[in-house]
Design a protein around this motif. Structure first.
Motif, PDB file in Angstrom:
ATOM      1  N   GLU A  96      -7.206   3.626  -4.292  1.00 33.12           N
ATOM      2  CA  GLU A  96      -8.098   4.796  -4.328  1.00 33.12           C
ATOM      3  C   GLU A  96      -7.566   5.881  -5.266  1.00 33.12           C
ATOM      4  O   GLU A  96      -8.337   6.510  -6.001  1.00 33.12           O
TER       5      GLU A  96
ATOM      6  N   ILE B  50       1.194   0.530  -4.434  1.00 36.03           N
ATOM      7  CA  ILE B  50      -0.127   0.460  -5.065  1.00 36.03           C
ATOM      8  C   ILE B  50      -1.114   1.198  -4.166  1.00 36.03           C
ATOM      9  O   ILE B  50      -1.191   0.915  -2.967  1.00 36.03           O
ATOM     10  N   CYS B  51      -1.863   2.138  -4.734  1.00 38.47           N
ATOM     11  CA  CYS B  51      -2.938   2.790  -3.981  1.00 38.47           C
ATOM     12  C   CYS B  51      -4.216   2.686  -4.799  1.00 38.47           C
ATOM     13  O   CYS B  51      -4.420   3.464  -5.749  1.00 38.47           O
TER      14      CYS B  51
ATOM     15  N   SER C 197       0.854  -1.190   0.000  1.00 39.97           N
ATOM     16  CA  SER C 197       0.000   0.000   0.000  1.00 39.97           C
ATOM     17  C   SER C 197       0.891   1.242   0.000  1.00 39.97           C
ATOM     18  O   SER C 197       1.774   1.388   0.860  1.00 39.97           O
ATOM     19  N   SER C 198       0.670   2.124  -0.951  1.00 36.28           N
ATOM     20  CA  SER C 198       1.560   3.279  -1.147  1.00 36.28           C
ATOM     21  C   SER C 198       1.757   4.103   0.117  1.00 36.28           C
ATOM     22  O   SER C 198       2.839   4.636   0.368  1.00 36.28           O
ATOM     23  N   CYS C 199       0.692   4.227   0.916  1.00 33.41           N
ATOM     24  CA  CYS C 199       0.792   5.069   2.115  1.00 33.41           C
ATOM     25  C   CYS C 199       1.779   4.485   3.129  1.00 33.41           C
ATOM     26  O   CYS C 199       2.416   5.221   3.880  1.00 33.41           O
TER      27      CYS C 199
ATOM     28  N   LYS D 252      -2.386  -1.974   3.944  1.00 33.82           N
ATOM     29  CA  LYS D 252      -2.655  -1.119   5.110  1.00 33.82           C
ATOM     30  C   LYS D 252      -3.916  -1.609   5.826  1.00 33.82           C
ATOM     31  O   LYS D 252      -4.990  -1.701   5.228  1.00 33.82           O
TER      32      LYS D 252
ATOM     33  N   SER E 189      -8.316  -0.159   6.257  1.00 33.03           N
ATOM     34  CA  SER E 189      -8.766   0.706   5.156  1.00 33.03           C
ATOM     35  C   SER E 189      -9.959   0.079   4.438  1.00 33.03           C
ATOM     36  O   SER E 189     -10.015  -1.145   4.277  1.00 33.03           O
TER      37      SER E 189
ATOM     38  N   CYS F  75      -7.912  -1.347   1.374  1.00 29.77           N
ATOM     39  CA  CYS F  75      -6.765  -2.241   1.580  1.00 29.77           C
ATOM     40  C   CYS F  75      -6.867  -3.129   2.824  1.00 29.77           C
ATOM     41  O   CYS F  75      -6.087  -4.082   2.951  1.00 29.77           O
TER      42      CYS F  75
ATOM     43  N   VAL G 121      -0.817   9.761   0.074  1.00 30.19           N
ATOM     44  CA  VAL G 121      -1.966   9.423  -0.779  1.00 30.19           C
ATOM     45  C   VAL G 121      -3.245   9.182   0.013  1.00 30.19           C
ATOM     46  O   VAL G 121      -4.284   8.884  -0.563  1.00 30.19           O
ATOM     47  N   ARG G 122      -3.171   9.306   1.341  1.00 28.71           N
ATOM     48  CA  ARG G 122      -4.365   9.012   2.131  1.00 28.71           C
ATOM     49  C   ARG G 122      -5.442  10.080   1.941  1.00 28.71           C
ATOM     50  O   ARG G 122      -5.176  11.160   1.448  1.00 28.71           O
TER      51      ARG G 122
END
Ligand code: SF4
Length: 173
Positions: A47, A44-45, A11-13, A105, A108, A111, A19-20
């Motif tokens: 959203e 990878i995000c 997860s990118s965050c 993450k 979420s 995620c 990116v959140r």
């Protein structure tokens, strides 16, 4: 002979990308430092990749565990179908197919792994749902090792995860 480095999606965050929904990240410094020794990390995000802005309104999972909907908190836009369709397309892309594991993450609506809250109106129905992206990955790629950052903080879970990722990479080579 040089061994090919493992590729793990994340997860990118967790990797520190802002990116959140609130424009912040949730970087896991010590996990990232350990992971980067053994793997190349692919952020990878779901959203942001689906086209949501940063910052954005919060999303919630609502309904029941059998019939989840992803609804934006203020506009009440229903993202359920778009997110499910996006997730199916995303896991067919070449970079995703190269993954030997995935770190998501917790909590979420996209995620979360067994950790996302579900509401029915004001009532908390569950705190153990998968986010919609996570649910698609688990359903379509049941062999792919997946874990969230909370579990990965445990040293023995970290070791087991890397073992599973290595085995998965070898079996799909
Ligand atoms: S939890 Fe997933 S969807 Fe939410 S910001 Fe992090 S990577 Fe993006």
């Amino acid at each position: 002979m040089k061994t090919k480095k493992l590729i793990i999606g994340i997860s990118s965050c967790l990797l520190g990308e802002k990116v959140r929904y609130d424009g912040k990240s949730k970087r896991e410094n010590s996990l990232i430092a350990k992971l980067e020794i053994v793997a190349t990390l692919l952020p990878i995000c779901p959203e942001v990749e689906i086209g949501m802005p940063i910052p954005r309104e919060r999303l919630n999972l609502v309904g029941s565990l059998d019939s989840l909907k992803m609804i934006a908190e203020e506009s009440h836009k229903d993202w359920t179908d778009e997110m499910r369709e996006f997730s199916k397309r995303r896991i067919c892309q070449d970079d995703f197919k190269s993954l030997a594991g995935l770190i998501l993450k917790s909590k979420s609506p996209s995620c979360g792994l067994h950790s996302t809250k579900v509401y029915d109106g004001e009532t908390l129905v569950s705190e153990k749902a998968d986010g919609l992206f996570a649910a698609t990955v688990r359903k379509e790629l049941p062999e792919l090792p997946i874990i969230d950052e909370l579990s990965l903080r445990d040293a023995s879970h970290f070791k087991d995860f890397i073992k599973c990722v290595t085995a998965y990479a070898e079996s799909s080579a």
